[in-house]
Motif scaffolding. Sequence first.
Motif, mmCIF file in Angstrom:
data_model
loop_
_atom_site.group_PDB
_atom_site.id
_atom_site.type_symbol
_atom_site.label_atom_id
_atom_site.label_comp_id
_atom_site.label_asym_id
_atom_site.label_seq_id
_atom_site.Cartn_x
_atom_site.Cartn_y
_atom_site.Cartn_z
ATOM 1 N N ARG A 59 34.863 -35.694 46.221
ATOM 2 C CA ARG A 59 34.456 -35.617 47.627
ATOM 3 C C ARG A 59 34.518 -36.982 48.311
ATOM 4 N NH1 ARG A 59 29.809 -33.995 46.515
ATOM 5 N NH2 ARG A 59 28.642 -35.940 46.696
ATOM 6 N N LEU A 60 33.995 -37.998 47.653
ATOM 7 C CA LEU A 60 33.908 -39.327 48.266
ATOM 8 C C LEU A 60 35.273 -39.990 48.402
ATOM 9 C CD1 LEU A 60 30.679 -40.518 46.429
ATOM 10 C CD2 LEU A 60 30.922 -40.202 48.901
ATOM 11 N N TYR A 61 36.096 -39.898 47.372
ATOM 12 C CA TYR A 61 37.429 -40.490 47.458
ATOM 13 C C TYR A 61 38.251 -39.816 48.551
ATOM 14 C CZ TYR A 61 36.773 -43.076 43.042
ATOM 15 O OH TYR A 61 36.349 -43.933 42.056
ATOM 16 N N SER A 68 44.830 -43.169 45.561
ATOM 17 C CA SER A 68 45.177 -43.647 44.214
ATOM 18 C C SER A 68 44.007 -43.459 43.254
ATOM 19 C CB SER A 68 45.588 -45.118 44.257
ATOM 20 O OG SER A 68 46.782 -45.287 44.974
ATOM 21 N N ASP A 69 42.794 -43.766 43.748
ATOM 22 C CA ASP A 69 41.604 -43.566 42.919
ATOM 23 C C ASP A 69 41.404 -42.084 42.607
ATOM 24 O OD1 ASP A 69 40.928 -46.270 42.777
ATOM 25 O OD2 ASP A 69 39.769 -46.190 44.632
ATOM 26 N N LEU A 70 41.674 -41.236 43.594
ATOM 27 C CA LEU A 70 41.514 -39.799 43.387
ATOM 28 C C LEU A 70 42.521 -39.283 42.362
ATOM 29 C CD1 LEU A 70 39.967 -37.271 44.211
ATOM 30 C CD2 LEU A 70 41.589 -36.956 46.093
ATOM 31 N N ALA A 71 43.756 -39.766 42.449
ATOM 32 C CA ALA A 71 44.773 -39.365 41.473
ATOM 33 C C ALA A 71 44.370 -39.818 40.066
ATOM 34 C CB ALA A 71 46.128 -39.954 41.845
ATOM 35 N N PHE A 74 41.706 -37.475 38.793
ATOM 36 C CA PHE A 74 42.283 -36.209 38.347
ATOM 37 C C PHE A 74 42.964 -36.367 36.982
ATOM 38 C CE2 PHE A 74 42.918 -34.251 42.856
ATOM 39 C CZ PHE A 74 41.549 -34.150 42.976
ATOM 40 N N SER A 75 43.706 -37.463 36.819
ATOM 41 C CA SER A 75 44.417 -37.697 35.558
ATOM 42 C C SER A 75 43.437 -37.815 34.400
ATOM 43 C CB SER A 75 45.276 -38.960 35.651
ATOM 44 O OG SER A 75 46.283 -38.801 36.635
ATOM 45 N N GLN A 76 42.335 -38.515 34.644
ATOM 46 C CA GLN A 76 41.315 -38.664 33.600
ATOM 47 C C GLN A 76 40.743 -37.305 33.213
ATOM 48 O OE1 GLN A 76 37.980 -41.102 34.774
ATOM 49 N NE2 GLN A 76 36.932 -40.897 32.818
ATOM 50 N N LEU A 93 48.490 -34.125 45.883
ATOM 51 C CA LEU A 93 48.073 -35.488 46.207
ATOM 52 C C LEU A 93 49.254 -36.453 46.113
ATOM 53 C CD1 LEU A 93 45.540 -37.225 46.826
ATOM 54 C CD2 LEU A 93 45.264 -37.502 44.365
ATOM 55 N N ARG A 94 50.019 -36.315 45.046
ATOM 56 C CA ARG A 94 51.185 -37.189 44.868
ATOM 57 C C ARG A 94 52.217 -36.954 45.964
ATOM 58 N NH1 ARG A 94 52.031 -36.704 38.247
ATOM 59 N NH2 ARG A 94 50.880 -38.627 37.741
#
Length: 200
Positions: A59-61, A68-71, A74-76, A93-94
């Motif tokens: 939500r915050l990102y 980039s932080d959101l991606a 998600f990857s994590q 997103l990408r």
Amino acid sequence: LYATWVARTPELSAQVELLQEEALLLEEILDQPGESAAVYRRVLDLEAGNLEAFRALDRLYTRLGRWSDLAGLFSQRLERDGELELLFRRGELRERHLDDAIGALADFERVVDRDPTHAGARAALERLVALPALRIRAAAVLEPLYEADGDRSAADLVRMFVVRLEGTSDATARSSLFRRVAELRELILQDIAEIGRAHV
């Protein structure tokens, strides 16, 4: 004060609870989303599977436009559980925010590999067909999906064959593709006017 309490608390669960209280205070009372995100990030560092912290960072990102932080978030998460919808969201997103159409295509391809009927991923792949650099590769992903659909996707399958023709130079392979296009137009689509053009 919260930082002091966390430093003096030996139990991991208590530290996480205190950090979540701090993050909530920062976001909802003080309206400091960036600082709140930093605290939630600490929560995930302590407890990687914490769903509340993950949802808060999502939500915050998004609110902050930190794509980039959101991606990375998600990857994590995908490394832990491989959730299909999260994989699709990372692809979006990408594509939309990170100018990473190749990465997006890879994500959408993985989505339809697991769920061939996923409407969102199919629509995204259709968008990528419009990009010259990815046109043939995206069409190659869609082609077997439309073929598996049967008659209802015959027109879409014809479009993918036509795209494949753009990257096919072998005469035998081109002849085979033209033949399939003509058959689909005649037998399924009943598009007699287009049959002659398919053989030109």
